[in-house]
Every structure is written in C-alpha cells, then in structure tokens.
Design a protein around this motif. Structure first.
Motif, PDB file in Angstrom:
ATOM      1  N   THR A  25       1.369  -1.089   0.252  1.00  0.00           N
ATOM      2  CA  THR A  25       0.132   0.136   0.401  1.00  0.00           C
ATOM      3  C   THR A  25       0.805   1.140  -0.103  1.00  0.00           C
ATOM      4  N   ALA A  26       1.869   0.915   0.091  1.00  0.00           N
ATOM      5  CA  ALA A  26       2.797   2.089   0.062  1.00  0.00           C
ATOM      6  C   ALA A  26       2.935   3.073  -1.144  1.00  0.00           C
ATOM      7  N   VAL A  27       2.460   2.568  -2.239  1.00  0.00           N
ATOM      8  CA  VAL A  27       2.876   3.017  -3.922  1.00  0.00           C
ATOM      9  C   VAL A  27       1.674   3.397  -3.687  1.00  0.00           C
ATOM     10  N   GLY A  28       0.374   3.474  -2.864  1.00  0.00           N
ATOM     11  CA  GLY A  28      -0.626   3.843  -3.723  1.00  0.00           C
ATOM     12  C   GLY A  28      -1.549   2.454  -3.877  1.00  0.00           C
ATOM     13  N   PHE A  30      -3.957  -0.771  -2.635  1.00  0.00           N
ATOM     14  CA  PHE A  30      -4.254  -0.774  -1.754  1.00  0.00           C
ATOM     15  C   PHE A  30      -4.765  -2.834  -1.377  1.00  0.00           C
ATOM     16  N   ILE A  31      -5.226  -2.860  -0.371  1.00  0.00           N
ATOM     17  CA  ILE A  31      -5.170  -4.426   0.366  1.00  0.00           C
ATOM     18  C   ILE A  31      -6.570  -4.802   0.915  1.00  0.00           C
ATOM     19  N   ALA A  32      -6.901  -6.073   0.799  1.00  0.00           N
ATOM     20  CA  ALA A  32      -8.394  -6.791   1.648  1.00  0.00           C
ATOM     21  C   ALA A  32      -7.584  -8.026   2.538  1.00  0.00           C
ATOM     22  N   ILE A  33      -7.226  -7.997   3.112  1.00  0.00           N
ATOM     23  CA  ILE A  33      -7.142  -9.151   4.706  1.00  0.00           C
ATOM     24  C   ILE A  33      -7.691 -10.101   4.676  1.00  0.00           C
ATOM     25  N   HIS A  34      -8.409 -10.993   4.482  1.00  0.00           N
ATOM     26  CA  HIS A  34      -8.893 -12.454   5.709  1.00  0.00           C
ATOM     27  C   HIS A  34      -7.823 -13.231   5.781  1.00  0.00           C
ATOM     28  N   PHE A  35      -8.412 -12.742   7.392  1.00  0.00           N
ATOM     29  CA  PHE A  35      -7.257 -13.822   8.445  1.00  0.00           C
ATOM     30  C   PHE A  35      -7.757 -14.789   9.073  1.00  0.00           C
ATOM     31  N   ASP A  36      -7.329 -16.459   8.483  1.00  0.00           N
ATOM     32  CA  ASP A  36      -8.203 -17.074   8.545  1.00  0.00           C
ATOM     33  C   ASP A  36      -8.921 -17.825  10.398  1.00  0.00           C
ATOM     34  N   ASP A  55      -5.328   3.727   5.726  1.00  0.00           N
ATOM     35  CA  ASP A  55      -6.887   3.747   5.099  1.00  0.00           C
ATOM     36  C   ASP A  55      -7.410   3.064   3.458  1.00  0.00           C
ATOM     37  N   ARG A  56      -6.239   3.106   3.468  1.00  0.00           N
ATOM     38  CA  ARG A  56      -5.548   1.415   2.145  1.00  0.00           C
ATOM     39  C   ARG A  56      -5.472  -0.046   2.708  1.00  0.00           C
ATOM     40  N   VAL A  57      -6.133  -0.279   3.743  1.00  0.00           N
ATOM     41  CA  VAL A  57      -6.326  -1.303   4.019  1.00  0.00           C
ATOM     42  C   VAL A  57      -7.636  -1.576   4.934  1.00  0.00           C
TER      43      VAL A  57
END
Length: 525
Positions: A25-28, A30-36, A55-57
């Motif tokens: 996300t540092a370079v613009g 996004f990421i959506a994280i699913h942690f089991d 805000d990009r997570v």
C-alpha cells in the motif's frame, strides 16, 4: 492508470502480513485481508491494530474458518473481494495473493503491464477436455457431494464418496455452465469482479452446486468468469509465478532466487520461504522502485526441472513382448558414434560414409527432422522411433540392403545404448570426447531452453558448472556400463592415438583410420 486492490488470504505470521500490507500500500495500491477464522484471535487483533490508521487496508466483516479443498476458501474470497470493492472505488484490478506471495516486479512495471491490455488474467481451461488435472479424481470432484474436509476427516470423506458411488447418487452440473479449472491466483478487472459478485447473489443454484464440490477454489471463479466475460477478454494465465515438484508440492523460493525471479514473465511469485529474509527485503524495496528495467527470459520452470532432476536414475517401462524377443539379427553389426557435440559426430560420419560406403544416419533418435526413408510411418516422430527402436533398425537394415550401419546417439540416451548393447547383433560404440568451452556451454543451455537471450549473465555463470557436470555425468554413466567393443577418441589426443580407436571401431586399415582422424576442422565449433 491501473490501481490494484490485493485480495490477501492468510492464516499465520501476523508480523509478515503487516509488513506485506505496508509494502503493497505504500505506493498507492490497496489491500483487503482475510485472516483465517481458525487462527488465533490475538494475532488477528494485532494485525488490525497495526494497520488501523492505513486507509488503504480493509477487512471483510466476518472471518471464515477455512479448510483446504473446501468451499470455505471461496466463501472467504468472495467476502474479501466484496469488502475491497466497497472500500476502494478507485481500484481498477483485484489481484489474489497469499501470505507466501511477493512482488517480483516494481509497482510501476505492474501498472504499465495491466494498462497494456483490457483483459482478465485467470487460468481457465476446460475441466473435462484439458490435462490440467494430471492425476487423481476428475469427474468425481463435481458429480458427487463432498461435505467434509478430506484432510481432517479422511476416512469419512472417502466412505461418503463410496456410498454415493454404490447408490448411483450422481448429480447434474447446471445446464448453462461449462465447468472450467485453473490456478486460484488470478487478477480480475473491476467490472469482472462486480459481475461475479452479482452472479453469486443471483445464482444461488450455482453456489449450492459448488459448495459441495471438491477443491472449488480451482473451479468457481474460473467457471464464473468464463460464463460472464467474452473469451477474447480473458488471458488464460496466472500472473503469479509458481513451480511444483515431482510430488505435486509448491517449490519454495529462497534468497538466491532473486535474479531468477526478476527474469520471469510474471508480476508476483509464491511460495517465498519465511526464512528468506534477504529475498523479502530486496523484493519489498523493488516494489517501490521507479525506472527499473527488467530483462525477461522466462526460463525459470525449465531451469528448475533440469536442476531438480540431477542425480536421479530413470528406468524404462517394462519391455513389450515383441521387443523382448526381437533382435537386430545375429549376423548384423551396429556401429554407434556417441558425441554431445552433434556437429563433430556428423562431420566424422560423413567422412566414414565417403570412405567406406557404410550407410550412416545422424541422430535419428534425437532429431525430429533427421533424413529417413519412408518406413510406413514408424519414422514419423521421435516417440515412435524410441518406442519401436529395434523394429526401426531392422527396417533400415532391410531398406539399405546391408548388415552394417552407423548411427549417431547423444550421450543422454543411455537407455538406447543399453538396449542395443544387449542385442544379439554385434554392437560397437565410439565415444567422442570433446572439449567444452564456456561459450559452447552457454549455447547448449540456450538450445536446451535452460537460458535465453535475456537471461542475466550472473544466472548463466551460476548455471555453467552444473551444465558442465551434467555432460561429464552422462559420459561417466556410459563408462560405468562397461559395454563390450567400446572405444573412445578424444579431442585432446593426437590423430595417431584416435586412429587406433577408429580402426578398432570400424575395422578399417590403419591408413584409412588415420585419414579419418585427420578430418579437417573435425572438432571446430
């Protein structure tokens, strides 16, 4: 410009997940994280706390307890994709990654790559007609219902399958779906993702079907995308570089794979070893770099296959009964020239042909385009020539009306040499031992697909000792076989010494053998 929303499914190592999210996300992007959902809650809270100000997570509203081969993996993916689509309206592409994945290109390169073509990157091939499933179940994955996890409840899983099979409880695949299969590591455009999400809400019958299929993460998205998107907008490939061992397990990548990874025609790679800290550091820096030029050679999988096979001894399948009882003929003589440098052997046999009128055939078991007479189709392919080697040779003896013949064979083909060496015919062998310069070995690596024009010199330099040792190993195996009537001539020896080997091999006069040994430019590259 492309903006990527990464869909990260993970279940361990919260510190690595935090670093991965911060880097991507540092370079613009996004990421959506699913942690089991099966992972410790404390680890999940740690990830949320570390990334709460970014805000990009984002995270899906609910964590799913995932199991290999289960619908739960697809369910978790759909929920995470929905969260990303809602949270990041500027995202143009959605890219599936795991905690073991890392970028092997810069973000600048990845965006330029995605901007070049308006398409989805998802491996999607016909489930039934393709050879994507190498071994094991095929139809059984779909037409029977699988309610429990195969790894956790193995006996119950197969007992339920056997009951359905005996009772004939097969089910129909939805009529309007052509089931596809492929890698679960895809990159889809926003409109494709939105279409898949809408499809999942609209077609509950399809979801019910895939809920009880086996390993649906290899079929659901692959089928849905092909159902919803025109074929010319789908590039059936993954942008994530991965390799598998002979046992079907993912190959783990380490610190010394850095240069190789950068040369592959992919944007990400898995699976990176958790201990490859230097590789992770360098790849993390690379993702944020600008102006980096990449030389794509794409030889990684072929190179791995070559290196991983070192030290293994292959065995032929059991001989067919017609081969077992057949022979070239007790009265016949087969003269085999063995040489890694094909051009050297071809020069020698051309001189033999001129001086003795003995029929000579160059590398008929190695070169598809070898000049052979019409023998009714047995000569059409290398596979047929190998499979029916003795029958082929008998037909060639008959075609040329001779009891003596010279052929060329690559040292790699020990199985051929052993087969012919056991025949009732008299088999004589002449190995030509050549000097291999580094330039020749580089050319050999390129001809073999182990390197390309754009392979970094550092990679080639590390490869050369292995290629050289491989050639020496082939020669050692031949010597260890202790063939009768085996002779050797060497590039480093004087013509007089090589003439002795040629005289014994061909049964010619001393003068003829010396003339052959003095063939002009015989060993020139």
């Amino acid at each position: 410009m492309a903006r990527i929303a990464f869909i990260l499914l993970c279940h361990k190592d919260p510190d690595a997940i935090i670093r991965q999210a911060q880097s991507l996300t540092a370079v613009g992007d996004f990421i959506a994280i699913h942690f089991d959902g099966r992972a410790p809650d404390a680890d999940y809270r740690r990830i949320r706390a570390a990334l709460k100000d970014n805000d990009r997570v984002t995270f899906p509203k609910r964590r799913i307890k995932c199991g290999w081969g289960e619908w739960s993996l697809v369910d978790a993916t759909l929920r995470t994709v929905q969260a990303a689509a809602d949270a990041f309206p500027r995202a143009t592409h959605f890219y599936m990654v795991s905690g073991d994945c890392m970028a092997i290109k810069s973000a600048q390169y990845a965006r330029d790559f995605l901007d070049r073509r308006d398409c989805d990157y998802i491996e999607s091939v016909d489930f039934f007609r393709s050879n994507w499933i190498a071994t094991g179940w095929r139809e059984e994955r779909l037409v029977y219902r699988h309610y429990v996890n195969e790894r956790k409840y193995r006996r119950l899983f197969y007992a339920m399958f056997e009951v359905q099979k005996r009772l004939g409880l097969k089910r129909k695949i939805p009529d309007d779906l052509e089931v596809m299969i492929g890698s679960q590591w895809w990159c889809l455009r926003r409109r494709t993702v939105e279409a898949v999400l809408a499809f999942a809400k609209r077609r509950r019958d399809v979801l019910r079907f895939f809920r009880t299929t086996w390993i649906p993460d290899e079929t659901f998205f692959q089928t849905a995308v092909r159902h919803l998107i025109p074929g010319h907008e789908i590039d059936s490939r993954t942008l994530t570089f991965l390799m598998f061992s002979d046992y079907g397990m993912p190959v783990t990548l380490y610190n010394d794979h850095y240069d190789l990874l950068l040369a592959q025609d992919f944007l990400f790679a898995r699976k990176i070893s958790p201990h490859a800290t230097e590789l992770k550091r360098r790849l993390g820096v690379l993702w944020a770099a600008e102006g980096v030029r990449f030389r794509i050679s794409n030889e990684g999988r072929q190179l791995y296959k070559f290196l991983a096979a070192k030290g293994r001894e292959g065995r032929r399948f059991a001989p067919r009964f017609w081969e077992k009882e057949s022979t070239l003929g007790r009265e016949r003589e087969l003269l085999i020239v063995i040489c890694k440098k094909w051009h050297v052997a071809k020069r020698l046999v051309e001189r033999i042909r001129q001086m003795t009128n003995v029929p000579c055939i160059e590398y008929l078991f190695n070169e598809e385009a070898c000049d052979l007479p019409d023998l009714g189709g047995i000569e059409k392919s290398l596979a047929k020539r190998h499979r029916h080697r003795r029958a082929l040779m008998r037909m060639l003896y008959d075609y040329y009306g001779t009891d003596r013949m010279v052929i060329c064979v690559d040292p790699l083909n020990l199985d051929l040499l052993e087969d012919f060496g056991r025949d009732r015919a008299v088999t004589r062998m002449l190995e030509i031992e050549c000097v291999f310069s580094d330039d020749y070995l580089v050319g050999h690596a390129m001809r073999s697909g182990l390197a390309g024009d754009r392979t970094p010199r550092e990679t080639v330099d590390r490869l050369l000792p292995t290629v050289r040792n491989d050639i020496l190993h082939e020669s050692d195996r031949i010597r260890d076989a202790h063939f009768d009537h085996f002779h050797r001539m060497r590039e480093a020896d004087r013509p007089e010494a090589n003439a002795q080997a040629l005289q014994l091999f061909l049964g010619v006069t001393e003068a003829q053998a010396l003339d052959l040994a003095r063939t002009e430019h015989l060993f020139s590259d």
